[in-house]
Enzyme design. Structure first.
Site, short mmCIF file in Angstrom:
data_model
loop_
_atom_site.label_atom_id
_atom_site.label_comp_id
_atom_site.label_asym_id
_atom_site.label_seq_id
_atom_site.Cartn_x
_atom_site.Cartn_y
_atom_site.Cartn_z
N TYR A 32 34.47 37.40 33.03
CA TYR A 32 34.73 36.61 34.23
C TYR A 32 36.18 36.16 34.29
O TYR A 32 36.93 36.29 33.32
CB TYR A 32 33.78 35.41 34.31
CG TYR A 32 34.15 34.26 33.39
CD1 TYR A 32 33.91 34.33 32.02
CD2 TYR A 32 34.74 33.10 33.89
CE1 TYR A 32 34.25 33.27 31.18
CE2 TYR A 32 35.09 32.03 33.06
CZ TYR A 32 34.84 32.13 31.71
OH TYR A 32 35.18 31.09 30.88
N LYS A 146 37.51 37.22 27.97
CA LYS A 146 36.88 36.16 28.77
C LYS A 146 35.45 36.60 29.07
O LYS A 146 35.13 37.08 30.17
CB LYS A 146 37.71 35.90 30.04
CG LYS A 146 37.59 34.45 30.51
CD LYS A 146 38.75 34.04 31.37
CE LYS A 146 38.53 32.74 32.12
NZ LYS A 146 38.23 31.56 31.32
N GLU A 178 41.52 26.16 20.07
CA GLU A 178 41.66 25.83 21.50
C GLU A 178 40.53 24.91 21.92
O GLU A 178 39.62 24.64 21.15
CB GLU A 178 41.69 27.10 22.35
CG GLU A 178 40.41 27.91 22.29
CD GLU A 178 40.43 29.16 23.17
OE1 GLU A 178 41.29 29.29 24.05
OE2 GLU A 178 39.53 30.00 22.98
N LEU A 202 41.85 32.35 23.92
CA LEU A 202 42.09 33.04 25.19
C LEU A 202 43.58 32.90 25.51
O LEU A 202 44.14 31.81 25.39
CB LEU A 202 41.25 32.39 26.29
CG LEU A 202 41.36 33.10 27.63
CD1 LEU A 202 40.57 34.41 27.61
CD2 LEU A 202 40.86 32.22 28.76
N1 PDD Z 1 38.59 28.41 31.31
N2 PDD Z 1 40.54 28.79 26.62
C1 PDD Z 1 39.27 28.85 27.06
C2 PDD Z 1 38.16 28.97 26.07
C3 PDD Z 1 39.01 28.77 28.45
O1 PDD Z 1 37.74 28.84 28.89
C4 PDD Z 1 40.08 28.60 29.36
C5 PDD Z 1 39.88 28.51 30.84
C6 PDD Z 1 41.39 28.54 28.84
C7 PDD Z 1 42.60 28.39 29.73
O2 PDD Z 1 42.88 29.59 30.41
P1 PDD Z 1 43.58 29.59 31.83
O3 PDD Z 1 44.80 28.78 31.72
O4 PDD Z 1 43.85 31.03 32.09
O5 PDD Z 1 42.59 29.00 32.82
C8 PDD Z 1 41.58 28.66 27.46
C9 PDD Z 1 38.31 28.47 32.73
C10 PDD Z 1 39.04 27.47 33.53
C11 PDD Z 1 36.81 28.41 32.94
O6 PDD Z 1 36.09 28.85 32.06
O7 PDD Z 1 36.38 27.98 34.01
#
Ligand code: PDD
Length: 291
Positions: A32, A146, A178, A202
């Site tokens: 996703y 993801k 993270e 991620l």
């Molecule tokens: N999640 N690490 C994890 C485990 C995450 O799920 C996310 C973001 C990030 C940050 O990534 P980015 O800056 O590309 O949004 C890091 C999204 C917001 C979600 O699961 O809805």
């Protein structure tokens, strides 16, 4: 009527159903993205959809779309739902097939689904900061993908909720990785530290923007592992994501971070981020490409 995107069609929310044997539903076999909409535009669209295609490739899922094709589809959904500020969740599964762990043979069509959310920027929390807790990282070893398998993340976030916190910061042994849905930064003596990009985290798109802003403002950005103790003794702590932007953490496990106030470097990064939003992906180049 709110629309949901199902395999290139915009359907009414009530009619947007999932087949009972979709592999995303049965195995979490899919991937996703979550993108932010500011002023009717998808923010940093290209790197998000490039990451989606990468995630698909890493799990051997054949996705017939290009980045441009995906942007077009998602923008149509945004326009149909009249979203000015909000977000879009988009997921792709390996498709519906009789339950068998191995990939279906012959392969079946991937199922693509996307829906929108309507909301503004989290101004109050950006200004005041949030509380976080720390917890052991129990997830699998491909956190760079993801994937729809988010049980480890879900359990970590639920722990945060239990302690009245907004985020759970995970660590593998002594090393901070993270957040449950964010990247993590410790700031010490004017320098930013964050986990290097590898299979344990991620590769956040917000992280890329923060790195760019830090470089622009001559704030050292160290992509190095750091320990839980280092995090606890940091002057400032930040978590970042598409939905929470550059979010200060002012309390960790109930203890103040630094002086318990939003720090100077965090504020600089926040200002840079707001300026960046205002250019709506206009200026920032990564490897010669607009992001
Ligand atoms: N999640 N690490 C994890 C485990 C995450 O799920 C996310 C973001 C990030 C940050 O990534 P980015 O800056 O590309 O949004 C890091 C999204 C917001 C979600 O699961 O809805």
């Amino acid at each position: 009527m709110t629309k949901v995107l199902i395999n290139e069609k915009l359907v009414d929310e009530q009619e947007a159903n999932v087949p009972y044997n979709d592999r995303g539903y049965v195995f979490g076999d899919g991937i996703y993205e979550y993108v932010r909409i500011y002023d009717n535009h998808i923010f940093t669209a290209r790197p998000h959809f490039e990451r989606l295609l990468r995630s698909a490739k890493e799990i051997g899922l054949d996705l017939k779309y290009s980045v441009e094709g995906l942007i077009e589809l998602v923008q149509e959904l945004i326009n149909a739902n009249g979203i000015v500020n909000g977000g879009v969740y988009i997921q792709v599964t390996r498709g519906a097939a009789p339950r068998d762990h191995a990939f279906p043979t012959p392969s079946v069509e991937a199922n693509v689904m996307a829906f929108t959310k309507n909301y503004g920027r989290p101004y109050k929390e950006l200004e005041e900061g949030i509380n976080a807790v720390t917890t052991e990282d129990i997830r699998w070893l491909r956190c760079d993908i993801k994937s729809l398998n988010l049980l480890g993340n879900v359990l970590a976030k639920e722990l945060a909720v239990k302690y009245n916190a907004k985020e759970a910061i995970q660590h593998r042994g002594d090393i901070v990785t993270e957040g449950s849905s964010s990247n993590v930064y410790a700031i010490k003596d004017g320098e930013i530290y964050t986990h290097p990009v590898n299979n344990y985290i991620l590769n956040g798109i917000t992280r890329k923007v923060i790195k760019h802003i830090a470089e622009e403002q001559n704030i050292p950005f160290n992509e190095e592992t750091f320990t839980l103790d280092f995090l606890k003794n940091a002057d400032e702590v930040i978590v970042s994501s598409t939905s929470i932007e550059v979010m200060p953490v002012v309390k960790l496990n109930g203890e103040s971070v630094g002086d318990g106030k939003v720090g100077a470097i965090t504020k600089k990064l926040q200002e840079g981020f707001t300026r960046y939003i205002d250019t709506v992906s206009g200026e920032f180049q990564e490897n010669g490409q607009k992001i």
